[in-house]
Enzyme design. Structure first.
Site, short mmCIF file in Angstrom:
data_model
loop_
_atom_site.label_atom_id
_atom_site.label_comp_id
_atom_site.label_asym_id
_atom_site.label_seq_id
_atom_site.Cartn_x
_atom_site.Cartn_y
_atom_site.Cartn_z
N ARG A 155 44.19 33.56 32.17
CA ARG A 155 43.71 34.79 32.68
C ARG A 155 44.60 35.88 32.39
O ARG A 155 46.00 35.72 32.17
CB ARG A 155 43.66 34.73 34.14
CG ARG A 155 42.57 33.78 34.90
CD ARG A 155 42.50 33.98 36.25
NE ARG A 155 41.64 35.10 36.48
CZ ARG A 155 41.80 35.63 37.67
NH1 ARG A 155 42.06 35.05 38.95
NH2 ARG A 155 40.72 36.45 38.23
N GLN B 114 36.12 37.29 47.42
CA GLN B 114 37.57 36.88 48.17
C GLN B 114 37.57 37.58 49.36
O GLN B 114 38.42 36.91 50.32
CB GLN B 114 38.57 37.40 47.17
CG GLN B 114 38.61 36.46 45.76
CD GLN B 114 37.71 37.07 44.76
OE1 GLN B 114 36.90 37.87 45.04
NE2 GLN B 114 38.27 36.97 43.52
N ASP C 140 47.51 43.59 40.65
CA ASP C 140 47.78 42.60 39.55
C ASP C 140 48.64 42.70 38.45
O ASP C 140 49.34 41.93 37.89
CB ASP C 140 46.42 42.11 39.16
CG ASP C 140 45.54 41.34 40.02
OD1 ASP C 140 45.16 41.86 40.74
OD2 ASP C 140 45.59 39.87 40.03
N ASN D 212 44.08 46.20 39.85
CA ASN D 212 43.69 45.26 41.11
C ASN D 212 42.28 44.84 41.07
O ASN D 212 41.64 45.47 40.05
CB ASN D 212 44.19 45.90 42.54
CG ASN D 212 44.11 44.81 43.48
OD1 ASN D 212 44.63 43.79 43.57
ND2 ASN D 212 43.38 45.16 44.58
O1 MRU Z 1 40.40 37.37 40.80
P1 MRU Z 1 41.50 37.53 41.67
O2 MRU Z 1 41.21 36.65 43.11
O3 MRU Z 1 42.98 36.28 41.25
O4 MRU Z 1 42.24 38.82 42.13
C1 MRU Z 1 43.22 38.91 42.97
C2 MRU Z 1 43.51 40.36 43.39
O5 MRU Z 1 42.96 41.21 42.72
C3 MRU Z 1 44.68 40.49 44.20
O6 MRU Z 1 44.45 41.69 44.80
C4 MRU Z 1 45.77 40.73 43.72
O7 MRU Z 1 46.08 39.43 42.88
C5 MRU Z 1 47.10 40.68 44.62
S1 MRU Z 1 47.31 39.03 45.43
C6 MRU Z 1 48.90 39.12 46.40
#
Ligand code: MRU
Length: 346
Positions: free
Chosen positions: A89, A196, A237, A247
């Protein structure tokens, strides 16, 4: 949260398979780097800090299985495993940060033989996990005072225990405010396409007995207009030096809506989410994901199978929309200027 999202047990990495939540609490237990890569790719483990921790253990399990006969050969296997995992990723910088830490162990020349180097690598992965737990606690301590008695807090995606090695980032602040005895309501965006918010954040908040209201993403403006939201807190992120933040897709829209309603919009993230090599958010690579995530919902097709789809997994919120960034090293507010570079660890 009493459950453990990611841990090391009996010589194996153990992860909660988050694709199964909230219906089933299932674990993936593995010593295979390919399984770790796949778990990151398909979001069985997800959230920036948790991806970094999983990547570090991915390198460790690859090293433990390596048949290298000397330290140089083992170092090459470590670099190969780290490069492989870095392709899982692209957006969360914690993955690359953790992989760099693992490569640095292999390159350090500290180990006198392969056995020792393998031990050092496993120790480093465990340290990354342990550190993240502490970072989460500190974020909670630094952020809880932003949440006042009776507030309505909006959050997006999942920045909780499931996304980290500890109590979370945005949710850590929320959990700490609850522990201080304050009563408030958390509004949770469902967070299409992979939900999520609905599947993970609502589950975590209810587990902690926090007053929780689930909304669809397109309701945020109306809920703000009705005066139900006093502040927004999300995770991140990747953070650029100027305070721009990548994010979960939809964050930028919420930040814009918050600005329009004069509601403070905060980011909570460990310093390991700051990319000290980039000046602005324009340099952040945005992951593009499979069309099926949009065409289907809960496994059921909801759109014509042949429709063209655009599916960026993240967006970038410009720093001028962000009222403050809560980190494990303190709370920074605009103008971000030299403050974010100042959070550098070395
Ligand atoms: O695609 P994801 O579920 O990995 O995305 C996660 C997010 O965007 C979260 O807000 C971010 O990683 C912060 S986690 C403490």
């Amino acid at each position: 949260m009493s459950i453990e999202t990611i841990g090391w047990h009996k010589g194996k990495l153990r992860l909660i398979d988050q694709t199964e939540l909230p219906g089933k609490l299932k674990y993936i237990s593995t010593d295979d780097v390919n399984v770790v890569w796949d778990a990151i790719k398909r979001l069985a483990v997800r959230g920036a800090p948790a991806i970094g921790i999983a990547g570090a253990f991915g390198v460790a399990v690859a090293a433990l299985k390596s048949r290298a006969k000397d330290c140089d050969a083992l170092k090459n296997d470590v670099i190969k495993a780290a490069d492989y995992l870095s392709g899982s990723r692209p957006t969360a910088v914690n993955l690359f940060w953790a992989l760099e830490r693992m490569k640095a162990v292999a390159r350090s020349g500290r180990a006198e033989n392969c056995k020792r180097m393998k031990q050092f690598l496993l120790d480093e992965a465990k340290n990354i996990l342990k550190d993240d737990k502490i970072r989460c606690r500190k974020i909670g301590e630094n952020g809880e005072r932003l949440i006042k008695e009776g507030d309505g807090v909006l959050t997006h995606c999942n920045a909780g225990a499931l996304a980290t090695g500890g109590a979370g980032t945005a949710l850590s602040a929320i959990f700490s405010a609850k522990r201080k005895g304050r009563k408030f309501t958390v509004y949770v965006d469902e967070t299409r396409p992979l939900l999520q918010g609905a599947r993970l954040t609502a589950w975590e908040l209810l587990h902690e007995k926090i007053d929780t209201v689930l909304i669809t993403d397109n309701m945020a403006g109306q809920v703000m207009k009705e005066g139900k939201i006093n502040l927004v807190i999300t995770g991140a992120d990747r953070i650029a030096l100027n305070g721009d933040v990548a994010n979960k897709i939809g964050t930028y829209g919420i930040a814009t809506l918050a600005k329009a309603h004069a509601i403070p919009f905060y980011i909570a993230a460990p310093v390991s989410t700051i990319d000290f090599s980039i000046k602005t958010g324009g340099e952040i690579p945005i992951e593009q994901r499979d069309a099926d995530e949009i065409i289907k919902c809960g496994g059921k097709r909801i759109a014509p199978g042949n429709v063209r789809v655009y599916n960026p997994a993240f967006d970038v919120t410009p720093s001028h929309l962000i009222a403050g960034i809560i980190t494990d090293k303190g709370f920074v507010t605009p103008p971000y200027g030299k403050k974010i570079p100042g959070l550098g660890e070395r």
